[in-house]
Design an enzyme around this catalytic site. Structure first.
Site, PDB file in Angstrom:
ATOM      1  CE  LYS A  68       0.199   2.142   4.108  1.00 45.31           C
ATOM      2  NZ  LYS A  68       1.641   2.024   4.416  1.00 45.31           N
ATOM      3  N   GLY A 209       3.936  -1.311   3.351  1.00 44.26           N
ATOM      4  CA  GLY A 209       2.999  -2.269   3.992  1.00 44.26           C
ATOM      5  C   GLY A 209       3.242  -3.718   3.835  1.00 44.26           C
ATOM      6  CG  ASP A 267       0.012  -0.225   6.490  1.00 46.84           C
ATOM      7  OD1 ASP A 267      -0.561   0.700   6.398  1.00 46.84           O
ATOM      8  OD2 ASP A 267       1.206  -0.431   6.576  1.00 46.84           O
TER       9      ASP A 267
END
EC number: 2.7.1.36
Length: 508
Positions: A68, A209, A267
């Protein structure tokens, strides 16, 4: 897919296992110890496989989850404002091999950080986890770790990688604690012996992430083995698909608690469902408010790693000090950043938004440029980040901003849909010359994916009859991130591949 029940990782790149002679660091897909492992040119060990001995009870399968980026609102989110985080197409891939019943072992191998260990299933602390007051169901909502259960797994964590440097041991123990807590919470002493092997294309420690992606892979694999998930299949309604990803997300959050202590949950939510979320935390004694953007469009993105070390804590402290010195001014900047986030979510959620339209993408890009300018005014950029913006602006390729804490780390560039390929190639060559790492990715793509069985159809002559089986040897021999993506990636070299399936969470 299996029939359904009706009812790293923060770590170091490039390290490798050196073996410690305790009989638990060398494993084959039969679950037995093996010697004579050979090393490829990159220094990563390869397993010698013994397929005849494995007699798997179920076919090998794979799961995959994305990384992410923060698209809007970093730093202002620390001060109670909203931010948007979205999935990127860099992913972790977990290969699961079920072994013959006689093996009674479970093995974990994270090839990219040199983690490999095997436990005897009967030796694990099932008694602690199976107590009526402790036992959880697959649909349980777990919001905190049980100290007694954390203590019960410690002896089984301490034996992992005993001869590695302390820094690497911490990374390995963090990953192992997450796996064992999930395995013992969801499984039972009769759980089938398995080998879990992970590869990732997500840069580690870059704020992308990576650990949440691994957590989602572990949670989804175990839930699939327990046959507690419905789908994914093409005719599944969106509300049912969202229910399944939420079940995965709950257990991925438990894994994240093992790794980070007090994670925000953002996340793992993005890694599970994909697309994007708006999140806001006004009270740090409570979880953040997270609103999914189920219909967030896929957008073309260039992710650039400056390879400049940064400290999130240092950058956050800088902004806090600036706010203390100039409270009215800094609060105005933070309010402006909040308005940028609101404007972006409103724009992207419009039904008329077209991700192929230069005009619509320009509006998003302009908001990214404004957001970056506000971050610069807070003093959290870096000359390496500004150099990326300079190169992108000079070529007219897109709109760039830093992502995450700043002070180094990564930048993201929203690419113009009409940019000539040769111009993009010229930029990427310049970035490589100046020691940047770059990744052409997609923003807002799919979340958790399942490949059951581990067979892909690429539509090429290389396909075997019925498709290409992804066995453990092929998976481990894939060279670097490009090799992994080419072998098992959702898109590979030829676009969408037949095999990977996703829970479709979109409204349309």
């Amino acid at each position: 897919m299996p029939p359904s029940n009706p009812a790293m990782v923060n770590g170091l790149n490039g390290s490798h296992a050196n073996g410690n002679g305790n009989g638990h660091n060398h494993i084959s897909d039969s679950g037995s110890e093996t010697s004579g492992e050979s090393s490829n040119g990159s220094g990563r060990r390869r397993m010698k496989l013994n397929r005849k001995m494995s007699s798997p009870m179920a076919p090998p399968f794979m799961v995959s989850a994305p990384g992410k980026v923060i698209v809007f609102g970093e730093h202002s989110v620390v001060h109670g404002k909203a931010a948007i985080a979205a999935a990127i197409s860099l992913r972790s891939y977990l290969h699961v091999t079920t072994l013959s019943k006689s093996k009674r072992t479970v093995s974990l191998r994270f090839a990219d950080i040199g983690l490999v260990h095997t436990w005897n299933i009967e030796d694990l602390p099932w008694e602690a986890f199976q107590q009526p007051s402790k036992k959880k169901s697959y649909y349980s909502l777990v919001t905190e770790l049980d100290p007694d259960l954390v203590a019960a797994i410690q002896p089984h964590i301490e034996v992992v990688s005993p001869n590695h440097p302390e820094e690497i041991r911490r990374v390995h123990h963090s990953s192992v604690s997450a796996f064992l807590y999930l395995f013992l919470s969801l499984g039972s002493p009769s759980f089938p012996p398995c080998l879990y092997t992970l590869r990732s294309t997500i840069p580690i420690g870059a704020g992308l992430g990576s650990s949440a992606s691994v957590s989602v892979c572990l949670a989804s694999a175990l839930l699939l083995q327990l046959r507690t998930l419905s789908g994914p299949h093409p005719d599944q309604p969106a509300d049912e698909a969202r229910l399944q990803v939420e079940r995965i997300n709950r257990w991925a959050f438990v894994s994240e608690m093992c790794i980070h202590g007090n994670p925000s949950g953002v996340d793992n939510t993005v890694a599970t469902q994909g697309k994007a979320v708006v999140f806001q935390r006004t009270d740090y004694s409570k979880p953040p408010n997270v609103r999914p953007l189920w219909d967030f469009p896929e957008l073309p993105l260039l992710l650039v790693d400056t390879r400049q070390a940064k400290s999130t804590a240092h950058e956050v402290a800088k902004v806090a000090k600036l706010k203390q010195t100039h409270p009215k001014l800094v609060n105005s900047i933070l309010d402006a950043m909040d308005k940028v986030t609101d404007a972006a979510s409103e724009l992207i959620e419009e039904t008329s938004f077209d991700n192929g339209s230069v005009e619509d993408l320009s509006k998003v890009g302009e908001l990214m440029t404004i957001n970056h300018g506000l971050l610069v005014s807070l003093g959290v950029s870096h000359p390496r980040l500004e150099r990326v913006r300079e190169l992108v602006d000079h070529e007219g390729i897109g709109w760039t901003k830093l992502t995450g804490a700043g002070g180094g780390g990564c930048s993201i560039t929203l690419l113009r849909p009409d940019v000539p390929a040769e111009k993009l190639q010229k930029l990427e060559e310049r970035l490589e010359t100046e020691n940047y790492a770059k990744f052409e990715t997609t923003l807002g793509g799919d979340g958790i994916g399942v490949l059951w069985p581990a067979v892909l159809k690429n539509g090429t002559e290389e396909d075997e009859e019925g498709g290409m089986e992804i066995d453990l040897e092929k998976f481990l021999e894939a060279e670097g991130t490009e090799g992994v993506e080419k072998l098992v990636g959702v898109h590979g070299d030829t676009g969408e591949r037949e095999g990977w399936k996703f829970w479709r969470v979109e409204s349309q």
